[in-house]
Scaffold this motif. Sequence first.
Motif, PDB file in Angstrom:
ATOM      1  N   HIS A   4     -16.420 -14.088 -39.786  1.00 27.24           N
ATOM      2  CA  HIS A   4     -16.669 -14.057 -38.339  1.00 27.24           C
ATOM      3  C   HIS A   4     -16.687 -12.586 -37.936  1.00 27.24           C
ATOM      4  N   LEU A   5     -17.844 -12.118 -37.474  1.00 28.49           N
ATOM      5  CA  LEU A   5     -18.008 -10.752 -36.984  1.00 28.49           C
ATOM      6  C   LEU A   5     -18.174 -10.814 -35.473  1.00 28.49           C
ATOM      7  N   ALA A   6     -17.173 -10.302 -34.756  1.00 25.17           N
ATOM      8  CA  ALA A   6     -17.268 -10.190 -33.303  1.00 25.17           C
ATOM      9  C   ALA A   6     -17.782  -8.779 -33.030  1.00 25.17           C
ATOM     10  N   ARG A  17     -18.929   2.527 -32.914  1.00 26.15           N
ATOM     11  CA  ARG A  17     -18.510   2.778 -31.529  1.00 26.15           C
ATOM     12  C   ARG A  17     -18.688   1.517 -30.683  1.00 26.15           C
ATOM     13  N   THR A  18     -19.416   0.527 -31.222  1.00 23.17           N
ATOM     14  CA  THR A  18     -19.521  -0.786 -30.585  1.00 23.17           C
ATOM     15  C   THR A  18     -18.241  -1.553 -30.916  1.00 23.17           C
ATOM     16  N   PRO A  19     -17.578  -2.164 -29.932  1.00 24.02           N
ATOM     17  CA  PRO A  19     -16.361  -2.928 -30.246  1.00 24.02           C
ATOM     18  C   PRO A  19     -16.657  -3.972 -31.322  1.00 24.02           C
ATOM     19  N   HIS A  20     -15.800  -4.020 -32.332  1.00 19.85           N
ATOM     20  CA  HIS A  20     -16.029  -4.942 -33.446  1.00 19.85           C
ATOM     21  C   HIS A  20     -14.705  -5.421 -34.031  1.00 19.85           C
ATOM     22  N   GLY A  21     -14.748  -6.603 -34.623  1.00 15.26           N
ATOM     23  CA  GLY A  21     -13.573  -7.162 -35.281  1.00 15.26           C
ATOM     24  C   GLY A  21     -14.009  -8.228 -36.266  1.00 15.26           C
ATOM     25  N   PHE A  22     -13.144  -8.510 -37.253  1.00 16.18           N
ATOM     26  CA  PHE A  22     -13.472  -9.455 -38.313  1.00 16.18           C
ATOM     27  C   PHE A  22     -12.403 -10.532 -38.404  1.00 16.18           C
ATOM     28  N   ALA A  23     -12.826 -11.723 -38.825  1.00 15.01           N
ATOM     29  CA  ALA A  23     -11.881 -12.806 -39.100  1.00 15.01           C
ATOM     30  C   ALA A  23     -12.512 -13.724 -40.136  1.00 15.01           C
ATOM     31  N   ASN A  24     -11.681 -14.508 -40.770  1.00 16.19           N
ATOM     32  CA  ASN A  24     -12.161 -15.508 -41.712  1.00 16.19           C
ATOM     33  C   ASN A  24     -12.622 -16.712 -40.906  1.00 16.19           C
TER      34      ASN A  24
END
Length: 197
Positions: A141-143, A162-169
Motif C-alpha cells: 500500500h503506497l499512500a 517531497r510529496t507526502p508518502h507512506g508504505f504499509a502491507n
Amino acid sequence: MADDEIPGVLSAVGPRLRALRRERGATLAELSETTGISLSTLSRLESGKRKPTLELLLPLAKAHGVQLDELVGAPATGDPRIHPRPITRHGQTFVPLTRHLGGLHAYKQIIPAGKKAAGVRPEQGTHEGYEWLYVLSGRLHLALGEHDLVLTAGEAAEFDTRTPHGFANAGEHPVEFLSLFGAQGERMHVRARPTGA
C-alpha cells in the motif's frame, strides 16, 4: 590550526556524515536525540572542525546503519562481496544493497504481515530526494499525496519524496520490495534497445 581540526584522510568523515544524514532526511536535532551526541558536536563533526573519535563514530555508524569502515572511508580490501546488516525501523526491515555514501542507494525492504485497521492510511512523511520502488512479492500500500495505490509483484512506482508518502502491507503475507533512493534532482537513467531496425 586548532587541536581538534583534522588534516588528512579523516577530514572526509564530516562530508560523509552530512551526506548520510541528509539522505535519510534527518535533522541534527533528531540525530542528537538518537545518538546522545550534542548538537554542537554533531555540527562541528560535519563541518570538519571536530576530530572524529571512535566514541563519536560508533553511535553515528549505528544510527545511520553503516559499518564503521564505510563511515571513515577505509580502503577496500579487494573482496567485492557486501555483507549487509539489516536495519529495523518503524516495524520495517531495510537491507542495504549498496555500500557507497553518495549517489543512488538501493535497499530491499520487508514489511511483515499484520493487522491493519480498515480505512487507516499509512503515516506519511516528506524529505528531499527521489525514489523508485519495485515490488518483489506481496501487496504494497503506497499512500502518495492524496492517492492510495496497491502495488503487487512486478509493479513499479517512482516519485519525488517531497510529496507526502507512506508504505504499509496491504496483504496477508509479508511484502518485499526494492527501493532505489537518490538525492534531489538525480534521476535514474533507463536505456532500452530499439525494436526493429
